[in-house]
Design an enzyme around this catalytic site. Structure first.
Site, PDB file in Angstrom:
ATOM      1  N   THR A 247    -118.140  23.705  -7.543  1.00  9.99           N
ATOM      2  CA  THR A 247    -117.966  22.490  -6.740  1.00  9.99           C
ATOM      3  C   THR A 247    -119.017  21.462  -7.144  1.00  9.99           C
ATOM      4  OG1 THR A 247    -117.906  21.575  -4.493  1.00  9.99           O
ATOM      5  CG2 THR A 247    -119.458  23.359  -4.876  1.00  9.99           C
ATOM      6  N   SER A 248    -118.703  20.205  -6.886  1.00 10.41           N
ATOM      7  CA  SER A 248    -119.698  19.150  -7.122  1.00 10.41           C
ATOM      8  C   SER A 248    -120.069  18.484  -5.798  1.00 10.41           C
ATOM      9  CB  SER A 248    -119.132  18.108  -8.104  1.00 10.41           C
ATOM     10  OG  SER A 248    -117.897  17.622  -7.622  1.00 10.41           O
ATOM     11  N   ASN A 249    -119.553  19.046  -4.693  1.00  7.69           N
ATOM     12  CA  ASN A 249    -119.786  18.488  -3.364  1.00  7.69           C
ATOM     13  C   ASN A 249    -121.176  18.896  -2.849  1.00  7.69           C
ATOM     14  OD1 ASN A 249    -119.872  18.442  -0.425  1.00  7.69           O
ATOM     15  ND2 ASN A 249    -117.690  18.016  -0.478  1.00  7.69           N
TER      16      ASN A 249
ATOM     17  N   GLY B 105    -122.662  18.652   0.029  1.00  7.48           N
ATOM     18  CA  GLY B 105    -122.628  19.323   1.330  1.00  7.48           C
ATOM     19  C   GLY B 105    -122.276  20.791   1.199  1.00  7.48           C
TER      20      GLY B 105
ATOM     21  N   ASP C 102    -111.179  26.354  -1.595  1.00  8.44           N
ATOM     22  CA  ASP C 102    -110.112  25.357  -1.590  1.00  8.44           C
ATOM     23  C   ASP C 102    -109.652  25.246  -0.149  1.00  8.44           C
ATOM     24  OD1 ASP C 102    -108.609  23.575  -3.331  1.00  8.44           O
ATOM     25  OD2 ASP C 102    -106.842  24.666  -2.662  1.00  8.44           O
TER      26      ASP C 102
ATOM     27  N   GLY D  82    -112.254  13.024   5.556  1.00  9.03           N
ATOM     28  CA  GLY D  82    -110.884  13.519   5.413  1.00  9.03           C
ATOM     29  C   GLY D  82    -110.039  13.205   6.638  1.00  9.03           C
TER      30      GLY D  82
ATOM     31  N   LYS E 182    -119.397  21.096  14.687  1.00  4.85           N
ATOM     32  CA  LYS E 182    -118.364  21.132  13.641  1.00  4.85           C
ATOM     33  C   LYS E 182    -118.683  22.220  12.620  1.00  4.85           C
ATOM     34  CE  LYS E 182    -116.327  18.809   9.739  1.00  4.85           C
ATOM     35  NZ  LYS E 182    -116.314  17.694   8.789  1.00  4.85           N
TER      36      LYS E 182
ATOM     37  N   HIS F 227    -113.085  25.422   9.677  1.00  2.92           N
ATOM     38  CA  HIS F 227    -112.394  26.403   8.840  1.00  2.92           C
ATOM     39  C   HIS F 227    -113.325  26.951   7.763  1.00  2.92           C
ATOM     40  CE1 HIS F 227    -112.085  22.370   7.316  1.00  2.92           C
ATOM     41  NE2 HIS F 227    -111.565  22.732   6.161  1.00  2.92           N
ATOM     42  N   ARG F 228    -114.166  26.075   7.202  1.00  5.66           N
ATOM     43  CA  ARG F 228    -115.104  26.532   6.162  1.00  5.66           C
ATOM     44  C   ARG F 228    -116.166  27.452   6.773  1.00  5.66           C
ATOM     45  NH1 ARG F 228    -115.854  22.108   3.889  1.00  5.66           N
ATOM     46  NH2 ARG F 228    -114.242  22.464   2.343  1.00  5.66           N
TER      47      ARG F 228
END
Length: 199
Positions: A9-11, A13, A68, A154, A176, A181-182
Protein backbone atom coordinates in the site's frame (compact mmCIF):
# COMPACT_ATOMS: atom_id res chain seq x y z
CA UNK A 1 7.59 -15.55 13.24
CA UNK A 2 8.28 -13.22 10.31
CA UNK A 3 10.86 -10.51 11.03
CA UNK A 4 9.68 -8.10 8.34
CA UNK A 5 6.69 -7.67 6.06
CA UNK A 6 6.25 -5.65 2.88
CA UNK A 7 3.05 -3.58 3.00
CA UNK A 8 1.42 -3.51 -0.44
CA UNK A 9 0.00 0.00 0.00
CA UNK A 10 1.03 3.61 -0.41
CA UNK A 11 -1.64 4.90 2.00
CA UNK A 12 0.12 6.62 4.99
CA UNK A 13 -2.84 5.94 7.32
CA UNK A 14 -2.84 2.22 6.54
CA UNK A 15 0.97 2.04 6.87
CA UNK A 16 0.86 3.62 10.35
CA UNK A 17 -2.05 1.45 11.51
CA UNK A 18 -0.52 -1.80 10.24
CA UNK A 19 2.96 -0.99 11.56
CA UNK A 20 1.58 -0.40 15.06
CA UNK A 21 -0.57 -3.51 14.99
CA UNK A 22 2.11 -5.87 13.69
CA UNK A 23 4.98 -4.64 15.94
CA UNK A 24 7.61 -5.95 16.65
CA UNK A 25 7.53 -7.16 13.01
CA UNK A 26 9.18 -4.50 10.84
CA UNK A 27 6.75 -3.18 8.18
CA UNK A 28 8.21 -1.77 4.95
CA UNK A 29 5.86 0.08 2.54
CA UNK A 30 6.27 -1.14 -1.06
CA UNK A 31 6.67 2.47 -2.20
CA UNK A 32 9.93 2.68 -0.21
CA UNK A 33 11.28 -0.05 -2.51
CA UNK A 34 9.97 1.46 -5.74
CA UNK A 35 7.36 -1.25 -6.31
CA UNK A 36 4.45 -0.16 -8.48
CA UNK A 37 0.82 -1.06 -7.77
CA UNK A 38 -0.38 -4.47 -8.93
CA UNK A 39 -3.06 -4.83 -11.60
CA UNK A 40 -6.18 -5.58 -9.56
CA UNK A 41 -8.18 -7.84 -11.86
CA UNK A 42 -9.82 -10.12 -9.31
CA UNK A 43 -13.60 -10.33 -8.90
CA UNK A 44 -13.63 -10.15 -5.10
CA UNK A 45 -11.96 -8.20 -2.30
CA UNK A 46 -10.07 -11.33 -1.20
CA UNK A 47 -8.76 -12.01 -4.72
CA UNK A 48 -7.54 -8.43 -5.11
CA UNK A 49 -5.87 -8.42 -1.68
CA UNK A 50 -4.05 -11.64 -2.63
CA UNK A 51 -3.01 -10.25 -6.03
CA UNK A 52 -1.49 -7.18 -4.32
CA UNK A 53 0.26 -9.20 -1.60
CA UNK A 54 1.71 -11.76 -4.06
CA UNK A 55 2.87 -8.91 -6.36
CA UNK A 56 4.79 -7.20 -3.53
CA UNK A 57 6.26 -10.50 -2.36
CA UNK A 58 7.34 -11.48 -5.89
CA UNK A 59 9.29 -8.24 -6.29
CA UNK A 60 11.02 -8.44 -2.91
CA UNK A 61 11.28 -12.11 -2.00
CA UNK A 62 9.83 -11.22 1.40
CA UNK A 63 6.49 -11.83 3.16
CA UNK A 64 3.87 -9.27 2.12
CA UNK A 65 0.50 -8.00 3.31
CA UNK A 66 -2.27 -6.21 1.42
CA UNK A 67 -5.83 -5.18 2.04
CA UNK A 68 -8.72 -4.50 -0.30
CA UNK A 69 -11.89 -2.88 0.88
CA UNK A 70 -15.01 -1.09 -0.27
CA UNK A 71 -18.73 -0.54 0.02
CA UNK A 72 -21.34 -3.22 -0.75
CA UNK A 73 -24.99 -2.27 -1.38
CA UNK A 74 -27.26 -5.34 -1.79
CA UNK A 75 -30.05 -3.26 -3.42
CA UNK A 76 -27.56 -2.49 -6.23
CA UNK A 77 -26.45 -6.14 -6.57
CA UNK A 78 -23.33 -5.49 -4.48
CA UNK A 79 -22.22 -2.27 -6.19
CA UNK A 80 -19.92 -0.40 -5.94
CA UNK A 81 -18.02 -3.38 -4.45
CA UNK A 82 -14.45 -3.85 -5.64
CA UNK A 83 -14.86 -0.74 -7.83
CA UNK A 84 -15.67 1.51 -4.84
CA UNK A 85 -12.66 3.82 -5.33
CA UNK A 86 -13.26 4.25 -9.07
CA UNK A 87 -17.06 3.87 -9.18
CA UNK A 88 -17.62 7.10 -11.13
CA UNK A 89 -14.60 6.50 -13.40
CA UNK A 90 -10.81 6.12 -13.25
CA UNK A 91 -10.21 9.68 -12.07
CA UNK A 92 -13.24 9.67 -9.76
CA UNK A 93 -13.33 11.83 -6.64
CA UNK A 94 -15.05 10.84 -3.38
CA UNK A 95 -17.77 13.40 -4.18
CA UNK A 96 -18.25 11.97 -7.68
CA UNK A 97 -18.56 8.42 -6.36
CA UNK A 98 -21.09 9.51 -3.72
CA UNK A 99 -23.11 11.46 -6.27
CA UNK A 100 -23.38 8.45 -8.61
CA UNK A 101 -24.35 6.09 -5.79
CA UNK A 102 -27.05 8.42 -4.45
CA UNK A 103 -28.44 8.91 -7.98
CA UNK A 104 -28.73 5.15 -8.44
CA UNK A 105 -30.44 4.85 -5.04
CA UNK A 106 -32.82 7.82 -5.16
CA UNK A 107 -35.91 5.62 -5.64
CA UNK A 108 -34.89 2.93 -3.16
CA UNK A 109 -36.90 3.07 0.10
CA UNK A 110 -35.10 3.45 3.44
CA UNK A 111 -35.77 -0.15 4.55
CA UNK A 112 -33.89 -1.40 1.46
CA UNK A 113 -30.86 0.90 1.85
CA UNK A 114 -28.82 -1.49 3.99
CA UNK A 115 -25.11 -1.61 3.15
CA UNK A 116 -21.78 -2.60 4.59
CA UNK A 117 -18.15 -1.70 4.35
CA UNK A 118 -16.06 -4.83 3.76
CA UNK A 119 -12.31 -5.34 4.20
CA UNK A 120 -10.16 -8.32 3.23
CA UNK A 121 -6.52 -8.60 4.31
CA UNK A 122 -4.12 -11.14 2.79
CA UNK A 123 -0.71 -12.08 4.20
CA UNK A 124 1.64 -14.30 2.18
CA UNK A 125 4.99 -15.72 3.28
CA UNK A 126 6.19 -15.82 -0.34
CA UNK A 127 4.72 -15.06 -3.77
CA UNK A 128 3.45 -18.63 -4.33
CA UNK A 129 2.30 -19.25 -0.74
CA UNK A 130 -0.52 -21.86 -1.02
CA UNK A 131 -1.79 -21.13 2.50
CA UNK A 132 -2.06 -17.34 2.82
CA UNK A 133 -3.55 -15.89 5.99
CA UNK A 134 -6.87 -14.20 5.14
CA UNK A 135 -8.71 -11.91 7.58
CA UNK A 136 -11.99 -10.10 6.88
CA UNK A 137 -14.08 -7.45 8.59
CA UNK A 138 -17.52 -5.92 8.09
CA UNK A 139 -19.15 -2.70 9.32
CA UNK A 140 -22.92 -2.57 8.72
CA UNK A 141 -24.99 0.54 8.14
CA UNK A 142 -27.55 2.31 5.94
CA UNK A 143 -27.02 4.57 2.93
CA UNK A 144 -28.07 8.09 3.99
CA UNK A 145 -30.04 10.13 1.38
CA UNK A 146 -27.46 12.94 1.41
CA UNK A 147 -23.89 13.52 2.73
CA UNK A 148 -23.55 14.55 6.40
CA UNK A 149 -20.34 15.24 8.35
CA UNK A 150 -16.85 16.50 7.59
CA UNK A 151 -14.64 13.64 8.82
CA UNK A 152 -13.41 10.44 7.24
CA UNK A 153 -13.10 9.87 3.51
CA UNK A 154 -14.69 7.88 0.68
CA UNK A 155 -18.33 7.04 1.36
CA UNK A 156 -18.20 7.94 5.08
CA UNK A 157 -20.55 10.98 4.74
CA UNK A 158 -23.43 8.80 3.45
CA UNK A 159 -22.81 5.70 5.58
CA UNK A 160 -25.23 5.99 8.50
CA UNK A 161 -24.71 3.93 11.67
CA UNK A 162 -28.03 3.37 13.53
CA UNK A 163 -26.21 2.42 16.78
CA UNK A 164 -24.48 5.83 16.86
CA UNK A 165 -27.29 7.80 15.13
CA UNK A 166 -24.81 9.51 12.81
CA UNK A 167 -22.77 8.92 9.68
CA UNK A 168 -19.20 7.60 9.83
CA UNK A 169 -18.06 11.10 8.79
CA UNK A 170 -19.52 12.44 12.06
CA UNK A 171 -17.77 9.88 14.27
CA UNK A 172 -14.67 10.77 16.29
CA UNK A 173 -11.64 9.10 14.65
CA UNK A 174 -10.97 7.03 17.79
CA UNK A 175 -14.41 5.37 17.59
CA UNK A 176 -14.23 4.91 13.81
CA UNK A 177 -10.83 3.22 14.09
CA UNK A 178 -12.25 0.81 16.64
CA UNK A 179 -15.44 -0.25 14.80
CA UNK A 180 -14.49 0.06 11.13
CA UNK A 181 -14.32 -2.86 8.71
CA UNK A 182 -10.53 -2.49 8.60
CA UNK A 183 -10.32 -2.49 12.41
CA UNK A 184 -12.37 -5.72 12.52
CA UNK A 185 -10.14 -7.37 9.89
CA UNK A 186 -6.97 -6.22 11.67
CA UNK A 187 -8.19 -7.64 14.99
CA UNK A 188 -8.85 -10.97 13.27
CA UNK A 189 -5.45 -10.82 11.55
CA UNK A 190 -3.63 -10.26 14.84
CA UNK A 191 -5.24 -13.42 16.29
CA UNK A 192 -4.52 -15.47 13.15
CA UNK A 193 -0.85 -14.35 12.96
CA UNK A 194 -0.37 -15.18 16.65
CA UNK A 195 -1.92 -18.63 16.21
CA UNK A 196 -0.22 -19.50 12.94
CA UNK A 197 2.96 -21.44 13.63
CA UNK A 198 3.44 -22.30 9.96
CA UNK A 199 4.36 -18.74 9.01
Amino acid sequence: MMKEIILATSNPGKIKELSELLAPIKCIPQTDLGITDALENGLSFIENALIKARHASLHTGKPALADDSGLVVPALHGEPGIYSARYAGKEATDAGNIQLLLKKMEHIPIHQRNAWFYCAIALVEHAKDPVPIIATGICKGIIHPHPVGEGGFGYDPIFYLPDFQCTVAQLPAKIKNNISHRAQALKQLRVLVKNDDGH
